[in-house]
Design a protein around this motif. Sequence first.
Motif, PDB file in Angstrom:
ATOM      1  N   ILE A   1     -19.400  56.533  34.258  1.00 36.04           N
ATOM      2  CA  ILE A   1     -19.868  57.072  32.974  1.00 36.04           C
ATOM      3  C   ILE A   1     -21.336  57.497  33.077  1.00 36.04           C
ATOM      4  O   ILE A   1     -22.205  56.691  33.425  1.00 36.04           O
ATOM      5  CB  ILE A   1     -19.709  56.016  31.859  1.00 36.04           C
ATOM      6  CG1 ILE A   1     -18.232  55.663  31.665  1.00 36.04           C
ATOM      7  CG2 ILE A   1     -20.304  56.526  30.549  1.00 36.04           C
ATOM      8  CD1 ILE A   1     -17.999  54.502  30.707  1.00 36.04           C
TER       9      ILE A   1
ATOM     10  N   VAL B   1     -17.315  59.380  25.889  1.00 34.19           N
ATOM     11  CA  VAL B   1     -18.052  59.229  27.149  1.00 34.19           C
ATOM     12  C   VAL B   1     -18.035  60.553  27.906  1.00 34.19           C
ATOM     13  O   VAL B   1     -17.131  61.372  27.736  1.00 34.19           O
ATOM     14  CB  VAL B   1     -17.436  58.130  28.047  1.00 34.19           C
ATOM     15  CG1 VAL B   1     -17.522  56.778  27.374  1.00 34.19           C
ATOM     16  CG2 VAL B   1     -15.999  58.454  28.423  1.00 34.19           C
TER      17      VAL B   1
ATOM     18  N   GLU C   1     -18.361  61.729  31.932  1.00 34.32           N
ATOM     19  CA  GLU C   1     -18.389  61.239  33.305  1.00 34.32           C
ATOM     20  C   GLU C   1     -19.334  62.063  34.167  1.00 34.32           C
ATOM     21  O   GLU C   1     -19.611  63.227  33.870  1.00 34.32           O
ATOM     22  CB  GLU C   1     -16.978  61.282  33.898  1.00 34.32           C
ATOM     23  CG  GLU C   1     -15.992  60.354  33.203  1.00 34.32           C
ATOM     24  CD  GLU C   1     -14.600  60.499  33.780  1.00 34.32           C
ATOM     25  OE1 GLU C   1     -14.261  59.725  34.695  1.00 34.32           O
ATOM     26  OE2 GLU C   1     -13.856  61.390  33.325  1.00 34.32           O
TER      27      GLU C   1
END
Length: 333
Positions: free
Chosen positions: A215, A154, A156
Motif C-alpha cells: 500500500i 488504498v 498500491e
Amino acid sequence: MLCGELGLEVKRSGDSRKAQFKELERYCTYSKVGHSIIIDKVYEQPLEKPKRKGNNTVYSELIQLLILDMLAQNKKGNMSISKGMLIKSVSLVNHNYRYCFENRKSLAKYANTDAEIVKDFYDSSNSTFKKAIEQALNKLVEKRLIMYDTITKVCEKGKFRPRRASPDEKKLVMLSEKQVLDELGYREISHVRVSRHWNEFKRRSQALINKCSNIKYYFIAYDITANDKYIENECEKLIGFLLKEMDRNEYKDKLNKTACSKLLVNAEGRHKTAFLGFKENNFRINDNYINDVKKLIDLLINNDAENIAGQIEQIKTQDDLSFDIELSLPSGL
C-alpha cells in the motif's frame, strides 16, 4: 377562548405560544388590550407562509446543488471522493488549504500569527465543513437522490487508481496507526492530527504499512451512488436550469463567499464566549484574534487568494536548515 373558536390546540410554553401568534398574523390583524385580544381585520385570503431562508439553508442548498452537478457530470452513477477533495471541488476552500494544513508551523510564520490560532482555525473549519458536507449528503439521501457510505480506499505502489480496501488491509492500517499512537503518547487520532507530531505520525505509520504490504497510501472517502433518473430534474428545481461552466463558477463563488462569511461569524462567536473564562482557549480573548482569523480566511478559503505554496516551502526549508545547523553545533556553543 380564541383557540377554542378557531379549533386550535392551546399552546402554553413561551416559544410555542409565540409561534401560534405569529401564525395568527397570516389570517388577521389584532391587538392586545390587557388579557383581551381584539381582532381588527380578517384577510379574505391568508397571507403566504414566510419561507425561512437563513444562511444555513442557503449554505446547504448550494452544497447540494454542486454535489448533484458533479454527479451529473460524472455520468457513471457512482463517485468515490475524499472529504478534502470534495470540499475543494465545491469551492468551500481554496488551493492553499490542504497544503498549508500539512505545514501549519510555516503558515503561522507566513501569516505572522500564533500557531495556536492556526490550529484553532483548522479545528473549527474542518469541523464546520465536515458537518456541512454530511448535512448536504444526508439531505440528498432524504430526497432519495443519492445513497452513500464512508469507505476506506488504498492505492498500491506502481498503480494510479485507488481501490476499495479489503478487510485485512483495513486491519493492517488500524494496527500500524494504533502502534504509532501509543508510541507517541496519544489516545485519539484527532489529537495527534492537530499536534506537532502529525507529520511524524504519518511517516512512521506509513513506514509500518509499507513494511507489511504494497500500500502506497490510503484515505477515507464518501462512496456516493446517484439516482441518475431524477438528478437533472432536481437541479432544475433548485436553480431553474442545468449548470453550464459559467453558472457553475458563479455558484461556486457564491458558496465560497458564504463560507468566508460563516467562518468569520463563527470566530466572532468564539471570541465573545472566550470571555466566559475557558482558560484553555484564552488566546481567543486577544484583540488580534479576529484579525488573524480574517487573514487565514483570505489565505486559505477565499477563491481569489494567490498560491502561497512556494513561500511556505521556502519558510519550511529555512526552518529545517536552521534545525540541522543547531544540531550540528557543539553543545557548548
